[in-house]
Design a protein around this motif. Structure first.
Motif, PDB file in Angstrom:
ATOM      1  N   LEU A 169      -5.256  37.941  41.070  1.00 13.81           N
ATOM      2  CA  LEU A 169      -3.927  38.483  40.777  1.00 13.81           C
ATOM      3  C   LEU A 169      -3.840  39.046  39.358  1.00 13.81           C
ATOM      4  O   LEU A 169      -3.150  40.046  39.133  1.00 13.81           O
ATOM      5  CB  LEU A 169      -2.850  37.412  41.000  1.00 13.81           C
ATOM      6  N   LEU A 170      -4.540  38.422  38.415  1.00 18.34           N
ATOM      7  CA  LEU A 170      -4.569  38.975  37.054  1.00 18.34           C
ATOM      8  C   LEU A 170      -5.237  40.347  37.039  1.00 18.34           C
ATOM      9  O   LEU A 170      -4.763  41.277  36.376  1.00 18.34           O
ATOM     10  CB  LEU A 170      -5.304  38.030  36.106  1.00 18.34           C
ATOM     11  N   ILE A 171      -6.326  40.484  37.773  1.00 17.13           N
ATOM     12  CA  ILE A 171      -7.013  41.786  37.851  1.00 17.13           C
ATOM     13  C   ILE A 171      -6.116  42.807  38.554  1.00 17.13           C
ATOM     14  O   ILE A 171      -5.985  43.950  38.098  1.00 17.13           O
ATOM     15  CB  ILE A 171      -8.356  41.644  38.602  1.00 17.13           C
ATOM     16  N   HIS A 172      -5.495  42.396  39.653  1.00 18.40           N
ATOM     17  CA  HIS A 172      -4.577  43.293  40.363  1.00 18.40           C
ATOM     18  C   HIS A 172      -3.437  43.727  39.446  1.00 18.40           C
ATOM     19  O   HIS A 172      -3.066  44.908  39.418  1.00 18.40           O
ATOM     20  CB  HIS A 172      -4.026  42.603  41.609  1.00 18.40           C
ATOM     21  N   ASN A 173      -2.903  42.782  38.687  1.00 16.08           N
ATOM     22  CA  ASN A 173      -1.821  43.094  37.755  1.00 16.08           C
ATOM     23  C   ASN A 173      -2.274  44.096  36.692  1.00 16.08           C
ATOM     24  O   ASN A 173      -1.524  44.995  36.310  1.00 16.08           O
ATOM     25  CB  ASN A 173      -1.314  41.816  37.091  1.00 16.08           C
ATOM     26  N   PHE A 174      -3.502  43.934  36.231  1.00 16.65           N
ATOM     27  CA  PHE A 174      -4.036  44.865  35.228  1.00 16.65           C
ATOM     28  C   PHE A 174      -4.042  46.290  35.777  1.00 16.65           C
ATOM     29  O   PHE A 174      -3.605  47.230  35.096  1.00 16.65           O
ATOM     30  CB  PHE A 174      -5.447  44.441  34.818  1.00 16.65           C
ATOM     31  N   PHE A 175      -4.539  46.464  36.999  1.00 18.44           N
ATOM     32  CA  PHE A 175      -4.598  47.811  37.568  1.00 18.44           C
ATOM     33  C   PHE A 175      -3.211  48.339  37.929  1.00 18.44           C
ATOM     34  O   PHE A 175      -2.951  49.533  37.809  1.00 18.44           O
ATOM     35  CB  PHE A 175      -5.552  47.845  38.764  1.00 18.44           C
ATOM     36  N   TRP A 176      -2.324  47.453  38.338  1.00 17.53           N
ATOM     37  CA  TRP A 176      -0.940  47.862  38.593  1.00 17.53           C
ATOM     38  C   TRP A 176      -0.304  48.374  37.306  1.00 17.53           C
ATOM     39  O   TRP A 176       0.319  49.434  37.269  1.00 17.53           O
ATOM     40  CB  TRP A 176      -0.180  46.672  39.165  1.00 17.53           C
ATOM     41  N   LYS A 177      -0.480  47.632  36.235  1.00 19.75           N
ATOM     42  CA  LYS A 177       0.055  48.021  34.917  1.00 19.75           C
ATOM     43  C   LYS A 177      -0.554  49.349  34.487  1.00 19.75           C
ATOM     44  O   LYS A 177       0.135  50.229  33.986  1.00 19.75           O
ATOM     45  CB  LYS A 177      -0.253  46.931  33.908  1.00 19.75           C
ATOM     46  N   HIS A 178      -1.853  49.481  34.696  1.00 22.55           N
ATOM     47  CA  HIS A 178      -2.545  50.711  34.292  1.00 22.55           C
ATOM     48  C   HIS A 178      -1.997  51.920  35.062  1.00 22.55           C
ATOM     49  O   HIS A 178      -1.795  52.994  34.476  1.00 22.55           O
ATOM     50  CB  HIS A 178      -4.050  50.548  34.524  1.00 22.55           C
ATOM     51  N   SER A 179      -1.738  51.768  36.365  1.00 21.77           N
ATOM     52  CA  SER A 179      -1.190  52.884  37.140  1.00 21.77           C
ATOM     53  C   SER A 179       0.235  53.223  36.700  1.00 21.77           C
ATOM     54  O   SER A 179       0.609  54.401  36.642  1.00 21.77           O
ATOM     55  CB  SER A 179      -1.230  52.574  38.636  1.00 21.77           C
ATOM     56  N   LEU A 180       1.023  52.207  36.343  1.00 19.80           N
ATOM     57  CA  LEU A 180       2.375  52.463  35.839  1.00 19.80           C
ATOM     58  C   LEU A 180       2.330  53.186  34.494  1.00 19.80           C
ATOM     59  O   LEU A 180       3.143  54.076  34.230  1.00 19.80           O
ATOM     60  CB  LEU A 180       3.162  51.155  35.711  1.00 19.80           C
ATOM     61  N   MET A 181       1.385  52.797  33.656  1.00 18.19           N
ATOM     62  CA  MET A 181       1.251  53.459  32.356  1.00 18.19           C
ATOM     63  C   MET A 181       0.852  54.927  32.539  1.00 18.19           C
ATOM     64  O   MET A 181       1.351  55.805  31.832  1.00 18.19           O
ATOM     65  CB  MET A 181       0.218  52.719  31.481  1.00 18.19           C
ATOM     66  N   ARG A 182      -0.039  55.200  33.488  1.00 20.28           N
ATOM     67  CA  ARG A 182      -0.441  56.587  33.765  1.00 20.28           C
ATOM     68  C   ARG A 182       0.738  57.406  34.285  1.00 20.28           C
ATOM     69  O   ARG A 182       0.950  58.547  33.881  1.00 20.28           O
ATOM     70  CB  ARG A 182      -1.592  56.628  34.771  1.00 20.28           C
ATOM     71  N   ALA A 183       1.512  56.807  35.196  1.00 23.39           N
ATOM     72  CA  ALA A 183       2.676  57.506  35.746  1.00 23.39           C
ATOM     73  C   ALA A 183       3.693  57.785  34.649  1.00 23.39           C
ATOM     74  O   ALA A 183       4.286  58.874  34.595  1.00 23.39           O
ATOM     75  CB  ALA A 183       3.310  56.672  36.854  1.00 23.39           C
ATOM     76  N   GLU A 184       3.888  56.836  33.752  1.00 19.85           N
ATOM     77  CA  GLU A 184       4.824  57.035  32.654  1.00 19.85           C
ATOM     78  C   GLU A 184       4.346  58.165  31.737  1.00 19.85           C
ATOM     79  O   GLU A 184       5.131  59.020  31.313  1.00 19.85           O
ATOM     80  CB  GLU A 184       4.969  55.729  31.852  1.00 19.85           C
ATOM     81  N   ARG A 185       3.056  58.158  31.436  1.00 21.48           N
ATOM     82  CA  ARG A 185       2.491  59.217  30.589  1.00 21.48           C
ATOM     83  C   ARG A 185       2.671  60.593  31.227  1.00 21.48           C
ATOM     84  O   ARG A 185       3.020  61.568  30.561  1.00 21.48           O
ATOM     85  CB  ARG A 185       1.002  58.932  30.351  1.00 21.48           C
ATOM     86  N   ARG A 186       2.466  60.658  32.528  1.00 24.48           N
ATOM     87  CA  ARG A 186       2.625  61.916  33.255  1.00 24.48           C
ATOM     88  C   ARG A 186       4.072  62.402  33.192  1.00 24.48           C
ATOM     89  O   ARG A 186       4.347  63.577  32.969  1.00 24.48           O
ATOM     90  CB  ARG A 186       2.179  61.727  34.713  1.00 24.48           C
ATOM     91  N   LEU A 187       5.033  61.484  33.359  1.00 25.09           N
ATOM     92  CA  LEU A 187       6.455  61.842  33.265  1.00 25.09           C
ATOM     93  C   LEU A 187       6.821  62.343  31.879  1.00 25.09           C
ATOM     94  O   LEU A 187       7.584  63.298  31.721  1.00 25.09           O
ATOM     95  CB  LEU A 187       7.334  60.649  33.646  1.00 25.09           C
ATOM     96  N   ILE A 188       6.285  61.703  30.857  1.00 23.36           N
ATOM     97  CA  ILE A 188       6.568  62.128  29.477  1.00 23.36           C
ATOM     98  C   ILE A 188       6.012  63.533  29.230  1.00 23.36           C
ATOM     99  O   ILE A 188       6.671  64.365  28.623  1.00 23.36           O
ATOM    100  CB  ILE A 188       5.993  61.101  28.468  1.00 23.36           C
ATOM    101  N   GLU A 189       4.793  63.773  29.707  1.00 22.68           N
ATOM    102  CA  GLU A 189       4.184  65.098  29.528  1.00 22.68           C
ATOM    103  C   GLU A 189       4.977  66.174  30.266  1.00 22.68           C
ATOM    104  O   GLU A 189       5.168  67.278  29.762  1.00 22.68           O
ATOM    105  CB  GLU A 189       2.732  65.086  30.002  1.00 22.68           C
ATOM    106  N   GLU A 190       5.443  65.845  31.472  1.00 22.76           N
ATOM    107  CA  GLU A 190       6.263  66.816  32.235  1.00 22.76           C
ATOM    108  C   GLU A 190       7.593  67.059  31.547  1.00 22.76           C
ATOM    109  O   GLU A 190       8.106  68.185  31.554  1.00 22.76           O
ATOM    110  CB  GLU A 190       6.485  66.305  33.665  1.00 22.76           C
ATOM    111  N   GLY A 191       8.162  66.003  30.933  1.00 26.01           N
ATOM    112  CA  GLY A 191       9.421  66.162  30.195  1.00 26.01           C
ATOM    113  C   GLY A 191       9.261  67.052  28.967  1.00 26.01           C
ATOM    114  O   GLY A 191      10.162  67.807  28.605  1.00 26.01           O
ATOM    115  N   LYS A 192       8.107  66.982  28.331  1.00 30.87           N
ATOM    116  CA  LYS A 192       7.863  67.808  27.150  1.00 30.87           C
ATOM    117  C   LYS A 192       7.725  69.279  27.529  1.00 30.87           C
ATOM    118  O   LYS A 192       8.067  70.164  26.758  1.00 30.87           O
ATOM    119  CB  LYS A 192       6.595  67.331  26.417  1.00 30.87           C
ATOM    120  N   LYS A 193       7.178  69.538  28.713  1.00 29.72           N
ATOM    121  CA  LYS A 193       7.002  70.923  29.151  1.00 29.72           C
ATOM    122  C   LYS A 193       8.340  71.600  29.452  1.00 29.72           C
ATOM    123  O   LYS A 193       8.466  72.809  29.349  1.00 29.72           O
ATOM    124  CB  LYS A 193       6.091  70.968  30.404  1.00 29.72           C
ATOM    125  N   VAL A 194       9.323  70.817  29.877  1.00 28.36           N
ATOM    126  CA  VAL A 194      10.630  71.382  30.252  1.00 28.36           C
ATOM    127  C   VAL A 194      11.404  71.677  29.036  1.00 28.36           C
ATOM    128  O   VAL A 194      11.552  72.256  28.199  1.00 28.36           O
ATOM    129  CB  VAL A 194      11.456  70.365  31.096  1.00 28.36           C
TER     130      VAL A 194
END
Length: 194
Positions: A169-194
């Motif tokens: 579960l700790l490993i699963h949580n790490f990858f879950w957190k990592h995917s959320l961080m990537r999604a957040e980064r993508r949203l921020i980059e898209e917000g900067k383009k607008v």
């Protein structure tokens, strides 16, 4: 989504402490039945083969394993504390220290579970070779406990299953957190383009 993940993250860090504590308590208790039923069958503690009951020397054979298991359980507890030291339980973003503490705990827990399982299965087989007829006779004669149960050997399945579940579960949580961080980064980059 981050809020739910952070709640799970905190729960898992406390579960890691609990799993380490359970292994520690198991290490303290694993020799209980062996001591109660087999220790007094030894006529000379310096020579374990000099015994009233064939096979009772398993009590001495398990001592090094038990000491090592106790040390490793303390180490697992310290590694669980490392999750808190690196603020893994409350950090919104993971940094290298969080990743290291997560994977070190998971790796150590997995190795400890596998090593303990192999050792305990071998000792269980050795324990079942004890002459229980002689042990029962000795227990009646000397008024000592007669214990034929393999409870403490079998309990390791539950103890180390808990450790493995927490590690997974700790490993699963790490990858879950990592995917959320990537999604957040993508949203921020898209917000900067607008």
């Amino acid at each position: 989504m981050y809020r739910r993940q952070m709640i799970w993250q905190k729960i898992l860090c406390f579960a890691a402490i609990a799993a380490g504590a359970v292994v520690f308590l198991y290490a303290l208790g694993v020799m209980t039945d062996l001591y109660d039923s087999l220790y007094y069958t030894m006529m000379d503690p310096s020579n374990p083969m000099d015994t009233w009951v064939q096979g009772s020397w398993i009590y001495y054979d398990m001592q090094p394993f038990n000491r090592a298991l106790l040390r490793y359980a303390i180490g697992l507890l310290l590694l669980a504390c490392l999750l808190f030291i690196t603020s893994t339980h409350k950090r919104r973003r993971y940094y290298i220290g969080n990743a290291i503490s997560t994977f070190v705990f998971a790796g150590a827990g997995t190795v400890l579970a596998v090593w303990s399982h192999v050792q305990l299965e071998a000792f269980k087989a050795q324990y079942l070779e004890v002459n229980f007829e002689e042990l029962e006779f000795f227990a009646e004669m000397m008024d000592t406990p007669y214990i034929k149960s393999t409870f403490w050997f079998d309990a390791h399945y539950a103890v180390f299953a808990l450790v493995l579940i927490v590690c997974a579960l700790l490993i699963h949580n790490f990858f879950w957190k990592h995917s959320l961080m990537r999604a957040e980064r993508r949203l921020i980059e898209e917000g900067k383009k607008v």
